[in-house]
Structure formats: structure tokens, C-alpha cells
Write a protein that holds these residues in place. Structure first.
Motif, PDB file in Angstrom:
ATOM      1  N   ILE A  50      16.637  62.199 -38.559  1.00 29.71           N
ATOM      2  CA  ILE A  50      17.110  62.376 -39.936  1.00 29.71           C
ATOM      3  C   ILE A  50      16.891  61.100 -40.741  1.00 29.71           C
ATOM      4  N   ALA A  51      17.231  59.956 -40.140  1.00 30.80           N
ATOM      5  CA  ALA A  51      17.052  58.685 -40.829  1.00 30.80           C
ATOM      6  C   ALA A  51      15.584  58.431 -41.141  1.00 30.80           C
ATOM      7  N   VAL A  52      14.703  58.700 -40.184  1.00 31.12           N
ATOM      8  CA  VAL A  52      13.269  58.486 -40.395  1.00 31.12           C
ATOM      9  C   VAL A  52      12.739  59.411 -41.495  1.00 31.12           C
ATOM     10  N   PHE A  53      13.178  60.681 -41.460  1.00 28.17           N
ATOM     11  CA  PHE A  53      12.745  61.625 -42.490  1.00 28.17           C
ATOM     12  C   PHE A  53      13.158  61.155 -43.879  1.00 28.17           C
ATOM     13  N   LEU A  54      14.422  60.763 -44.033  1.00 20.82           N
ATOM     14  CA  LEU A  54      14.907  60.312 -45.341  1.00 20.82           C
ATOM     15  C   LEU A  54      14.153  59.071 -45.806  1.00 20.82           C
ATOM     16  N   LEU A  55      13.941  58.141 -44.884  1.00 21.17           N
ATOM     17  CA  LEU A  55      13.274  56.896 -45.264  1.00 21.17           C
ATOM     18  C   LEU A  55      11.827  57.136 -45.676  1.00 21.17           C
ATOM     19  N   LEU A  56      11.102  57.957 -44.921  1.00 16.68           N
ATOM     20  CA  LEU A  56       9.698  58.228 -45.251  1.00 16.68           C
ATOM     21  C   LEU A  56       9.560  58.930 -46.604  1.00 16.68           C
ATOM     22  N   ARG A  57      10.468  59.853 -46.888  1.00 15.94           N
ATOM     23  CA  ARG A  57      10.404  60.553 -48.170  1.00 15.94           C
ATOM     24  C   ARG A  57      10.857  59.676 -49.336  1.00 15.94           C
ATOM     25  N   ALA A  58      11.696  58.681 -49.054  1.00 16.13           N
ATOM     26  CA  ALA A  58      12.241  57.846 -50.127  1.00 16.13           C
ATOM     27  C   ALA A  58      11.330  56.688 -50.493  1.00 16.13           C
ATOM     28  N   VAL A  59      10.547  56.183 -49.549  1.00 13.06           N
ATOM     29  CA  VAL A  59       9.747  54.980 -49.787  1.00 13.06           C
ATOM     30  C   VAL A  59       8.798  55.121 -50.980  1.00 13.06           C
ATOM     31  N   PRO A  60       8.014  56.216 -51.130  1.00 12.26           N
ATOM     32  CA  PRO A  60       7.121  56.308 -52.308  1.00 12.26           C
ATOM     33  C   PRO A  60       7.871  56.239 -53.634  1.00 12.26           C
ATOM     34  N   SER A  61       9.016  56.885 -53.719  1.00 15.61           N
ATOM     35  CA  SER A  61       9.785  56.842 -54.970  1.00 15.61           C
ATOM     36  C   SER A  61      10.370  55.455 -55.200  1.00 15.61           C
ATOM     37  N   LEU A  62      10.804  54.788 -54.139  1.00 18.61           N
ATOM     38  CA  LEU A  62      11.331  53.435 -54.289  1.00 18.61           C
ATOM     39  C   LEU A  62      10.245  52.478 -54.770  1.00 18.61           C
ATOM     40  N   ARG A  63       9.023  52.672 -54.324  1.00 16.13           N
ATOM     41  CA  ARG A  63       7.918  51.824 -54.784  1.00 16.13           C
ATOM     42  C   ARG A  63       7.587  52.080 -56.246  1.00 16.13           C
ATOM     43  N   ALA A  64       7.776  53.330 -56.689  1.00 16.13           N
ATOM     44  CA  ALA A  64       7.480  53.672 -58.089  1.00 16.13           C
ATOM     45  C   ALA A  64       8.665  53.441 -59.012  1.00 16.13           C
ATOM     46  N   ASN A  65       9.781  52.986 -58.472  1.00 20.52           N
ATOM     47  CA  ASN A  65      10.996  52.805 -59.262  1.00 20.52           C
ATOM     48  C   ASN A  65      10.864  51.596 -60.182  1.00 20.52           C
ATOM     49  N   HIS A  66      11.231  51.770 -61.453  1.00 20.76           N
ATOM     50  CA  HIS A  66      11.175  50.685 -62.426  1.00 20.76           C
ATOM     51  C   HIS A  66      12.524  50.009 -62.640  1.00 20.76           C
TER      52      HIS A  66
END
Length: 330
Positions: A50-66
Motif C-alpha cells: 500500500i505504501a509503495v502504491f501510494l508513493l509511486l502514484r504521488a511522486v509525479p504530482s509532487l514533482r509537478a507541484n508549484h
């Protein structure tokens, strides 16, 4: 010459059969150990996945976060090319509502558990305990509707009094929503306290019942009153259990969604750590936008908030285990 034979006494197995039974027992123990280890590992693997799934899905949005994910109060995900989201307000509302619920529920739950196990007659204890346990069967949406339509109007004079007389303290200062409306963290915390009450009461009750009778009898033999027996034997014995029960209740409060979503009013301004603020918790914010999860980056922003809640819950439970373990060892 005839060879002497050793006869086995009646009721005893021969040495060969005894060795065979021992080997079979060892194989059974090893098999049971493997099954138990596999069952425990399943939970660990599930949590890790669960932790890996959440982290993998969150990383692209965190990189695009302004915006700064930890300190920003904005949560703008309408435009995938201009994501600006942070969890400051979500963290504030979640923590304030959950801690309020815990502060209100734990003393009442412990008092109920002590009464049911040490003072109440057996018949009354069973009936009253069953009534408390039935609170856990009430759906969250019922608690939410009851909280906003029934409880909130009744709490309005209390909230107004606290805001008027203790407004100098940040917890009771003017929030970002109307106190008269009732859609505040104050109302949500009280509703959450009712929701987690049966969990804490049930576990505490079972722990207090396990208090060794010899300890209570020893205290009574020394002339202790009923309250002194409870204070010197029952409460210290059940301290780690009460802590564990409180953390179970806190976990329920941190993740509660529907009731909080119904009660809390959205706020246009950032919160100031006041019980009279509105807004969203982690869970209610994700639930409020679930119908809009159609694009990867905006969806990832909410998954990032879910990952933050996951980490928060994990840290809280780890700290609780450490505190409970220290109390037991002490």
C-alpha cells in the motif's frame, strides 16, 4: 539359547512409537509455525505494498507541484499544468478534530469501563456494556446527520461562550467559519468522540477484567477503600491496554470520512489552529473529490494527501506502541 524379549508395560507406547509420535509432533509444530509466520508476513507485505502504491502514484504530482507540500494551505488541482497543493490545513483539521475527540472520549470511556467491571452488578454490567457496544454499529452517515442537525444547534451557546470569553487563547479564537453555523472542528471533534467511545470502552473493559484478583484482595486486606483498590491495582494494571485502546480510537478518528465531510464547512481562508475553524481532514478532502479522479496528476495530488495520512497514522501508532511498551516495562 532363546533371545530375551522386553515387554512394554500396559498403557505405554513402545519406544519406536514414541519416537514416531515425537517426530510427527515436531512436523506439526513446524507446519503451524510456517502458517503463523505467513499470516503475520501477509499483513506486513500488504502494508508495504500500500505504501509503495501510494508513493509511486504521488511522486509525479509532487514533482509537478508549484507549492510547498508541507506548508501550503492551497489545494488547487483543477488545472493539471498548474498544480499547487499542500497539506498544512488538512493536517491541522485532522489533528485538531482527532485530539479533541480523544481528550473527550478517553476519560469517559475509562470511567464507564471501571464502573462496569468494578461497581456495577453483573446483570446491569452486561446490559449496559451491550448498549455501549451498539454505538459501534451506527453508520457514520447517521452520526454526521445527527451532529450537524441536532448536536450543532445545541452546542451553539457553548461555542459562543468559549469564543467570547476564551477567544484570547488560540484554540478558541475566531475561526474561518461562522460559530453559529456549527460546521466547525469543535462540533466534529465531539461527534468523533462519540464514535470512538465504544472502541475505547470495550478494550478497556476487557483489560480491567483481567486484573489479578489476588492484587485486589491484597489491597483490601491492607484496608484500602474501593477507589483506592481501583487506583492502586486496576488502573496501573490496565494502563497499557487503555493506551492501546486510545490509539485504536485515534486511528478511527484520523480516518473518519463521511461524518466529518457532512459536519465541517469549507473555508475560503486558511485555518489558524482554532477549534472554530472549518475545512477538510485528509480523508474528507479525498472523498469530496473522488468523482473527479479522471486525470493522473490531479488524482496523484489526492493520493499524496492519502500517503501523508498513511504516514501520520503509522507514526502515531508506533509512538503509542513505544509508550505502552515503556509503561509495561516500567
Amino acid at each position: 539359547m532363546t533371545r530375551a524379549t522386553v515387554s512394554t508395560p500396559p498403557g505405554r507406547k513402545s519406544p519406536a512409537l514414541a519416537v514416531a509420535d515425537t517426530r510427527a509432533g515436531r512436523r506439526g509444530d513446524q507446519l503451524f509455525k510456517l502458517v503463523a509466520v505467513a499470516a503475520g508476513a501477509t499483513i506486513v507485505v500488504a502494508i508495504a505494498l500500500i505504501a509503495v502504491f501510494l508513493l509511486l502514484r504521488a511522486v509525479p504530482s509532487l514533482r509537478a507541484n508549484h507549492a510547498d507540500f508541507f506548508t501550503s494551505a492551497d489545494f488547487k488541482t483543477t488545472n493539471p499544468n498548474e498544480l499547487a497543493f499542500g497539506v498544512r490545513d488538512l493536517f491541522m483539521v485532522t489533528v485538531l478534530s482527532s485530539i479533541t475527540a480523544l481528550v473527550l472520549a478517553v476519560p469517559i470511556a475509562v470511567g464507564i469501563a471501571v464502573y462496569l467491571t468494578q461497581y456495577a452488578p453483573t446483570r446491569l454490567s452486561r446490559a449496559f456494556g451491550a448498549m455501549v457496544d451498539l454505538l459501534a454499529a451506527v453508520p457514520s452517515i447517521i452520526f454526521g446527520l445527527w451532529g450537524i442537525f441536532v448536536l450543532a444547534p445545541q452546542l451553539r451557546p457553548v461555542a459562543t461562550f468559549l469564543n467570547r470569553n476564551l477567544g484570547w487563547f488560540f484554540l478558541f479564537s475566531h475561526g474561518n467559519v461562522s460559530v453559529a453555523g456549527g460546521g466547525t472542528i469543535f462540533t466534529a471533534g465531539i461527534v468523533l468522540s462519540v464514535m470512538i467511545l465504544p472502541i475505547i470502552t470495550s478494550v478497556s473493559r476487557e483489560v480491567f477484567r483481567q486484573t489479578p484478583g489476588i492484587q485486589k484482595e491484597a489491597a483490601q486486606a491492607l484496608g484500602a477503600t474501593k477507589w483506592e483498590v481501583v487506583r492502586m491495582t486496576v488502573l496501573p494494571f490496565g494502563r497499557s491496554g487503555v493506551i492501546a485502546a486510545s490509539m485504536l480510537g485515534l486511528g478511527r478518528a484520523l480516518g473518519e470520512t463521511v461524518a466529518v465531510l457532512i459536519i465541517l464547512r469549507s473555508a475560503a481562508q486558511p485555518g489558524q489552529w482554532s477549534l472554530f475553524d472549518g475545512g477538510y481532514t485528509f480523508a474528507s478532502k479525498i472523498a469530496s473529490a473522488a468523482a473527479e479522479f479522471s486525470q493522473p496528476l490531479p488524482t496523484g495530488a489526492y493520493i499524496a494527501a492519502g500517503f501523508a495520512l498513511f504516514v501520520l497514522t503509522f507514526i502515531v501508532n508506533a509512538l503509542a506502541r513505544a509508550v505502552a511498551g515503556g509503561k509495561v516495562n516500567g
